[in-house]
Enzyme design. Structure first.
Site: not given
Ligand code: AMP
Ligand code: MG
Length: 488
Positions: A88, A109, A121, A248, A258
């Site tokens: 995302g 990223k 966003d 994930d 991550d």
């Molecule tokens: P994470 O906690 O980094 O493993 O992210 C979990 C999910 O949330 C993943 O699918 C990310 O791509 C999405 N995500 C986290 N932050 C954002 C953001 N600012 N904009 C869009 N998607 C996000």
């Molecule tokens: Mg992640």
């Protein structure tokens, strides 16, 4: 700079991703570039000018040969299944092949929204970007398998979080971005055929030696479990707490991926949690092996349709592999700690007990975890002052130290040789929380020099250097509890 992309996922795995486009930053500025990594990847960065690098690594200009895409994945987040996550706030520019033949993903990223952004966003703030850069470089220097940071570029745009922050983009290098959650996505939505295709691709890319196994998908499970056992043993060995071990965020390559609310523990406490969103301590330091086990059970479930297709009887074998994981993990972990303690030669019957008692003692006295192993090496050199400063009373661990000393004496080396060996595996400098915060606060205010200094320190973690004493010290005992936040 020419990446010479060779995009096997894009070309061979249609349906497993969505095309994506980077947002154009308004005024990109290169903050950091990892020349050592560029060289390892075979990228000719020295010939490139800074402006060109800045344009390419901020998403402003698409490098030649790139085929940008966002990967689809699902995942268990804090134990609950989210069927639809995906990249995302990241996009894969493409894959490159290093001079030694190793294949890597090049990912931006924080480069804007994709098909999987939901309400997000797609952006990243400068603090988390520089945090990931620093901590992943430290992990690499500590010998822990990890994704790496090639560059950090400020976008010139503001990113709104609890307040507005300068935006940035991180260029992440990973041996792939295939996660347990990728398998879960295709198992949940598409079924066996897709799981087989993803498993075959993963084997070809990461573990070609498994292609000829009787049941390659079962062999993949076995291999990934082994890598996870080694990885989490290494995390524990350096006091690392990942903070969001959701499925994930588990790469099947065995790399740490991550870097969100991760942090290193100073004073030992098995229940240490830093993440502000982990109220129940699900991902506390000492729970990481159990969580890894749980995550591998989810991986096995996702692989079952493929395993079953080759041989229904192998479903039971998969279950056994998962059931036996704690035994494998304990072997990996004991191996780690034996090395840290200088317990060389044949494993002795009571090594396990010596190690278990050690952790009880470290917990009881809240000993600074990183310094402790360096202090043991100093003791072998005849200098007990460092150990004394770490303990509440000079003889607080005397009985344990006596047992350890006896065990060391059984090994093949003299005390001084032992000390040298131990200093090779026990870091003196890690990214301590108070130092990281100081450096990031300065960077957010426009002064990168503390961050650059800390980066240089943690890139050479084992070798004591005069003048760097403050980098080896834990934070103040009476400091407020350290909190970390998600959201690169
Ligand atoms: P994470 O906690 O980094 O493993 O992210 C979990 C999910 O949330 C993943 O699918 C990310 O791509 C999405 N995500 C986290 N932050 C954002 C953001 N600012 N904009 C869009 N998607 C996000
Ligand atoms: Mg992640």
């Amino acid at each position: 700079m020419d990446f010479a992309f060779d995009n096997s996922f894009h070309d061979g795995m249609e349906g497993f991703y969505a095309p994506a486009e980077a947002a154009k930053p308004s005024a990109p500025k290169l903050l950091a570039f990892n020349h050592v990594l560029a060289e390892r990847l075979g990228l000719d960065a020295d010939g490139a000018d800074v402006e060109e690098l800045t344009r390419l690594l901020s998403g402003q200009v698409l490098p030649a040969g790139a085929a940008p895409l966002a990967l689809a994945y699902a995942g268990h987040q804090f134990g609950h299944f989210s069927p639809q996550l995906g990249d995302g706030r990241a996009l894969l520019l493409g894959e490159i092949v290093a001079p030694d033949g190793a294949r890597f993903d090049v990912q931006l990223k924080g480069s804007g929204p994709t098909a999987f952004s939901r309400n997000g966003d797609g952006r990243a703030a400068i603090g988390p970007v520089l945090r990931e850069f620093l901590v992943s470089e430290a992990m690499a220097a500590l010998g822990v398998p990890t994704t790496r940071a090639l560059a950090a570029v400020a976008t010139g745009d503001r990113v709104q979080r609890e307040r507005a922050h300068p935006g940035a983009v991180l260029t992440r290098i990973a041996s792939s971005h295939i996660r347990v959650g990728t398998f879960q996505f295709f198992a949940a939505h598409y079924g066996a055929e897709h799981v087989v295709q993803l498993s075959d691709y993963s084997i070809k890319r990461h573990f070609p030696d498994l292609a000829g196994a009787d049941n390659p998908h079962l062999a993949l499970l076995d291999r990934v479990i082994g890598l996870q056992c080694d990885l989490i043993a290494r995390w524990l060995g350096v006091g690392f707490i990942h903070g969001v071990m959701n499925t994930d965020n588990v790469a099947i390559s065995g790399e740490t991926i991550d870097y969100g609310p991760c942090a290193f523990m100073d004073r030992f406490s098995v229940n240490t949690v830093f993440s502000s969103i982990d109220a129940n301590g699900r991902y506390a330091y000492g729970r990481q092996p159990q969580i890894m086990h749980w995550n591998m059970a989810r991986f096995a479930e996702a692989l079952l349709p493929a395993i079953h297709r080759v041989s229904p009887a192998d479903v039971d074998t998969a279950k056994e592999l998962v059931d036996l994981l704690p035994v494998r993990f304990r072997a990996s972990w004991l191996g780690q700690v034996r090395e840290k303690l200088g317990l060389d030669g044949e494993e002795q019957d009571d090594d396990g007990e010596l190690i278990d008692t050690l952790f009880d003692e470290l917990e009881a006295h809240h000993v600074d975890f990183t310094s402790f192993f360096r202090a043991l090496a100093m003791l072998l050199r005849g200098d007990g002052t460092m150990l004394e400063t770490l303990l509440p009373a000079p003889d607080a661990m005397a009985p344990w130290i006596a047992l350890w000393w006896e065990r060391i004496a059984k090994g093949g080396m003299g005390p001084l040789e032992h000390a040298v060996e131990m200093d090779r595996v026990n870091p003196l400098y890690i990214p301590r929380n108070h130092l990281v915060e100081e450096a990031l606060a300065a960077a957010e205010g426009g002064d990168l020099s503390p961050w650059l200094e800390l980066l240089a320190v943690v890139r050479a973690p084992y070798e004591a250097r005069p003048g760097l004493e403050r980098f080896a010290m834990p934070g103040a005992v009476d400091a407020a509890p350290y909190k970390t936040f998600c959201g690169t």
